[in-house]
Write an enzyme that holds these catalytic residues in place. Sequence first.
Site, PDB file in Angstrom:
ATOM      1  N   THR A  16      31.572 -55.149 -58.391  1.00 53.71           N
ATOM      2  CA  THR A  16      31.361 -55.558 -59.782  1.00 53.71           C
ATOM      3  C   THR A  16      30.253 -56.593 -59.892  1.00 53.71           C
ATOM      4  O   THR A  16      29.525 -56.627 -60.888  1.00 53.71           O
ATOM      5  CB  THR A  16      32.664 -56.137 -60.364  1.00 53.71           C
ATOM      6  OG1 THR A  16      33.661 -55.112 -60.369  1.00 53.71           O
ATOM      7  CG2 THR A  16      32.474 -56.642 -61.782  1.00 53.71           C
ATOM      8  N   ASP A 100      38.225 -55.519 -55.339  1.00 50.81           N
ATOM      9  CA  ASP A 100      39.403 -54.688 -55.082  1.00 50.81           C
ATOM     10  C   ASP A 100      39.869 -54.726 -53.634  1.00 50.81           C
ATOM     11  O   ASP A 100      41.077 -54.776 -53.359  1.00 50.81           O
ATOM     12  CB  ASP A 100      39.133 -53.239 -55.502  1.00 50.81           C
ATOM     13  CG  ASP A 100      39.160 -53.053 -57.012  1.00 50.81           C
ATOM     14  OD1 ASP A 100      39.569 -53.996 -57.721  1.00 50.81           O
ATOM     15  OD2 ASP A 100      38.762 -51.970 -57.485  1.00 50.81           O
TER      16      ASP A 100
END
Length: 326
Positions: A16, A100
């Site tokens: 991200t 993640d």
Amino acid sequence: MDKNLKKIVVLGTGGTIAGTAARAGDNLGYSAAQVGVAELLAAVPGMAEVLKGDTLVAEQVAQVDSKDMNFAIWMTLVLRVQRYLAQDDVCGVVITHGTDTLEETAYFLHALLPTALQLRKPVVLTCAMRPTSALSPDGPQNVMDAVALARTPGACGVMAVCAGVVHGALTVQKVHVYRTDAFSSGDAGPLGFMEEGVLRRVKAWPLTLSHQAAASVEKIARITTWPRVEIVMNYAGGSAAVVDALLQPLPGVAPLRGLVVAGTGNGTVHVDLMAALRRAEQAGVRVLRASRCGEGRVLPVAGSAFADSQGLSPVKARVALMLDLM
């Protein structure tokens, strides 16, 4: 040239922190891993003040959404980190990573690097919960904090920094799906806090392994097929079906070598699931007992059917078991 000046190496893997969205302010519908690490660093204001004359060296190791992290990228990454840390003029390595699976990558590096290099330099993973296109992206500050941490005298071991909090690789865990302060070290607590480019350390550096001998990078690099280890969870009404299915041979799929059970509470397991795990063990599958709880560690119980994860979360226990099986 001042011989006291050093290099900070920044290895990009995507995530991200390198993501973009079509609409400014969209913090959900973005595409991860779109911006190269060199471009990412160039967009961080105030970096020169943090570096104080030191040099940044950027290298793109991978460009993936970290949900898609894989063993090949891990091996490339650990070999690059090992190479750079061996250079006298490199004082630390920063890795930009998706949130993640950051905790798994951190643990993997932690498990491999100490014996590979007798590590005395920092490896700092950092990330972002918002893409570069956000109205208020968190990536630039996290990168600045990571570089400042990598330059901190005496810093060593594998760490992660996010939202100004410094976590050790053994305890770091993503605990929130949206907030910018998405990580925690649980009841172990963080290593410290980054405050205006300066570390306020509250715990010792995470230098050594406490639960297993570190593996050899060179030995792991020669292995072409990693042992297959899966995770199963205990829950009310848990059954044997998942474990029995995992034991079945499948064309083109490596046979099951290990199972980590994310048990309830102190690693407790439903009676039906326990029976299936025993069958798996009898078939030659190694079984480790962890907990699905977010805090605390599984405590050993006399007469337990399976070894406990020695404080590791289920996902880190899986990495540890794979390395052990190698």
